[in-house]
Design a protein around this motif. Sequence first.
Motif, PDB file in Angstrom:
ATOM      1  N   GLY A   1       0.830  -1.196   0.000  1.00 57.58           N
ATOM      2  CA  GLY A   1       0.000   0.000   0.000  1.00 57.58           C
ATOM      3  C   GLY A   1       0.864   1.245   0.000  1.00 57.58           C
ATOM      4  O   GLY A   1       1.681   1.420   0.901  1.00 57.58           O
ATOM      5  N   ASP A   2       0.698   2.077  -1.040  1.00 54.36           N
ATOM      6  CA  ASP A   2       1.425   3.350  -1.075  1.00 54.36           C
ATOM      7  C   ASP A   2       0.722   4.348  -0.162  1.00 54.36           C
ATOM      8  O   ASP A   2      -0.159   3.978   0.621  1.00 54.36           O
ATOM      9  N   GLU A   3       1.051   5.624  -0.262  1.00 55.14           N
ATOM     10  CA  GLU A   3       0.465   6.634   0.625  1.00 55.14           C
ATOM     11  C   GLU A   3      -1.053   6.726   0.468  1.00 55.14           C
ATOM     12  O   GLU A   3      -1.744   7.178   1.364  1.00 55.14           O
ATOM     13  N   ASP A   4      -1.571   6.269  -0.681  1.00 54.51           N
ATOM     14  CA  ASP A   4      -3.019   6.257  -0.910  1.00 54.51           C
ATOM     15  C   ASP A   4      -3.634   4.879  -0.644  1.00 54.51           C
ATOM     16  O   ASP A   4      -4.813   4.665  -0.931  1.00 54.51           O
ATOM     17  N   GLY A   5      -2.810   3.938  -0.159  1.00 55.88           N
ATOM     18  CA  GLY A   5      -3.297   2.590   0.111  1.00 55.88           C
ATOM     19  C   GLY A   5      -3.318   1.690  -1.112  1.00 55.88           C
ATOM     20  O   GLY A   5      -3.787   0.549  -1.037  1.00 55.88           O
ATOM     21  N   GLN A   6      -2.799   2.164  -2.250  1.00 56.59           N
ATOM     22  CA  GLN A   6      -2.806   1.402  -3.507  1.00 56.59           C
ATOM     23  C   GLN A   6      -1.635   0.417  -3.541  1.00 56.59           C
ATOM     24  O   GLN A   6      -0.484   0.821  -3.401  1.00 56.59           O
ATOM     25  N   PRO A   7      -1.906  -0.876  -3.748  1.00 59.65           N
ATOM     26  CA  PRO A   7      -0.818  -1.848  -3.927  1.00 59.65           C
ATOM     27  C   PRO A   7      -0.172  -1.702  -5.307  1.00 59.65           C
ATOM     28  O   PRO A   7      -0.861  -1.386  -6.285  1.00 59.65           O
ATOM     29  N   TRP A   8       1.133  -1.941  -5.373  1.00 55.96           N
ATOM     30  CA  TRP A   8       1.907  -1.853  -6.619  1.00 55.96           C
ATOM     31  C   TRP A   8       2.862  -3.028  -6.709  1.00 55.96           C
ATOM     32  O   TRP A   8       3.416  -3.469  -5.700  1.00 55.96           O
ATOM     33  N   LEU A   9       3.118  -3.464  -7.936  1.00 56.69           N
ATOM     34  CA  LEU A   9       4.154  -4.457  -8.209  1.00 56.69           C
ATOM     35  C   LEU A   9       5.064  -3.879  -9.278  1.00 56.69           C
ATOM     36  O   LEU A   9       4.588  -3.429 -10.335  1.00 56.69           O
TER      37      LEU A   9
END
Length: 117
Positions: free
Chosen positions: A67-75
């Motif tokens: 989770g980034d600062e907005d809660g979005q997961p990234w790969l």
Amino acid sequence: MTPIKPERWDEVWAADLDVIRSLREHGDLAHIPRDVDVSFKGTIEALRRLEVASSNWGFRVLELIEGDEDGQPWLFLVRSQTTDEEAIQDLTMTYLQLEDSFGVECDGWGCTGQTQE
């Protein structure tokens, strides 16, 4: 793999051609292999499935962010390749197929320009 819709291909390929043009304008030597990274967003479950399977397409995992600062997961994935049009077309087709197969969204690709042999 599911065929890519022509409209989607045209949209994405136009954007990728802009990146290629920018690389060339800055003196990039397309024939030199280098790490090209590709980022995906989606659910953590979908990204984990892609993380496990990514080596089937020649990728290594750079990072999985739950989770980034907005809660979005990234790969973030990377593979070594050239940046000539044929190689980038293959990359584009691959990431579009991964989007469809894993239910994720590619946020683009990038690399460091190679200006010296």
